[in-house]
Design a protein around this motif. Structure first.
Motif, PDB file in Angstrom:
ATOM      1  N   TYR A   1      -5.666  21.184   6.880  1.00  0.00           N
ATOM      2  CA  TYR A   1      -6.775  21.672   6.047  1.00  0.00           C
ATOM      3  C   TYR A   1      -6.462  21.465   4.562  1.00  0.00           C
TER       4      TYR A   1
ATOM      5  N   GLU B   1      -8.175  35.444  18.258  1.00  0.00           N
ATOM      6  CA  GLU B   1      -9.424  36.100  17.848  1.00  0.00           C
ATOM      7  C   GLU B   1      -9.529  37.551  18.287  1.00  0.00           C
TER       8      GLU B   1
ATOM      9  N   GLN C   1      -4.769  38.657   6.762  1.00  0.00           N
ATOM     10  CA  GLN C   1      -4.328  38.818   5.376  1.00  0.00           C
ATOM     11  C   GLN C   1      -3.850  40.238   5.079  1.00  0.00           C
TER      12      GLN C   1
ATOM     13  N   ASP D   1      -1.384  31.698  -2.702  1.00  0.00           N
ATOM     14  CA  ASP D   1      -2.569  31.729  -1.848  1.00  0.00           C
ATOM     15  C   ASP D   1      -2.207  32.291  -0.480  1.00  0.00           C
TER      16      ASP D   1
ATOM     17  N   VAL E   1      -3.520  31.577   3.530  1.00  0.00           N
ATOM     18  CA  VAL E   1      -4.372  30.855   4.464  1.00  0.00           C
ATOM     19  C   VAL E   1      -4.265  31.569   5.802  1.00  0.00           C
ATOM     20  N   THR E   2      -5.423  31.963   6.328  1.00  0.00           N
ATOM     21  CA  THR E   2      -5.443  32.596   7.644  1.00  0.00           C
ATOM     22  C   THR E   2      -6.065  31.625   8.636  1.00  0.00           C
TER      23      THR E   2
ATOM     24  N   ARG F   1     -10.525  28.889  13.196  1.00  0.00           N
ATOM     25  CA  ARG F   1     -11.310  29.302  12.033  1.00  0.00           C
ATOM     26  C   ARG F   1     -10.307  29.523  10.892  1.00  0.00           C
ATOM     27  N   ILE F   2     -10.496  28.800   9.807  1.00  0.00           N
ATOM     28  CA  ILE F   2      -9.550  28.836   8.695  1.00  0.00           C
ATOM     29  C   ILE F   2     -10.209  29.475   7.481  1.00  0.00           C
ATOM     30  N   GLU F   3      -9.480  30.383   6.846  1.00  0.00           N
ATOM     31  CA  GLU F   3      -9.929  30.982   5.594  1.00  0.00           C
ATOM     32  C   GLU F   3      -8.836  30.765   4.560  1.00  0.00           C
ATOM     33  N   HIS F   4      -9.208  30.278   3.398  1.00  0.00           N
ATOM     34  CA  HIS F   4      -8.269  30.007   2.317  1.00  0.00           C
ATOM     35  C   HIS F   4      -8.599  30.938   1.152  1.00  0.00           C
ATOM     36  N   ILE F   5      -7.656  31.781   0.803  1.00  0.00           N
ATOM     37  CA  ILE F   5      -7.849  32.729  -0.289  1.00  0.00           C
ATOM     38  C   ILE F   5      -7.012  32.260  -1.476  1.00  0.00           C
TER      39      ILE F   5
END
Length: 127
Positions: free
Chosen positions: A24, A64, A71, A102, A104-105, A114-118
């Motif tokens: 990603y 899931e 986080q 950062d 990344v979850t 499912r990827i989330e980037h903070i």
């Protein structure tokens, strides 16, 4: 209902999540410099770079059916250890770029990931 996950399954999930996160980040233009870089007992999950910043990424992978948001596992002691390891990394490799932290979850679902980037998820605490 929650099912028991063995340590081998947990480690495999973590490695899969890390591979997904690296892929990603690369699609977003980040260069991956190191994964699982260690200094004593501290570890930097992913160290990446953009043209203007060194990005230290704390990775959290979950299935899931996890109870806690990934986080939320990045608490103050973890932040302090990560910042301390990043300080050593910057000095060891003579990094002259500003450092950003950062998270990344990666959540593994039946359909994939499912990827989330903070970005700028945390800052260096005042010592």
């Amino acid at each position: 209902m929650y099912k028991f996950v063995s340590m081998a399954q947990h480690n495999r999930l973590g490695k899969e999540g890390e591979a997904q996160a690296c892929a990603y980040l690369q699609t977003k233009g980040y260069a991956i410099l190191h994964t699982n870089w260690r200094f004593r007992r501290n570890e930097l999950d992913i160290v990446a770079a953009t043209a203007h910043e060194l990005v230290v990424v704390e990775m959290k992978t979950r299935s899931e059916n996890c109870v806690q948001a990934p986080q939320e596992a990045v608490d103050m002691p973890k932040i302090k250890r990560t910042v301390a390891a990043a300080d050593v990394y910057v000095r060891k490799f003579d990094v002259l770029l500003p450092v950003r932290f950062d998270i990344v979850t990666v959540i593994k679902t039946e359909a994939g990931y499912r990827i989330e980037h903070i970005d700028n998820a945390f800052y260096s605490p005042v010592w």
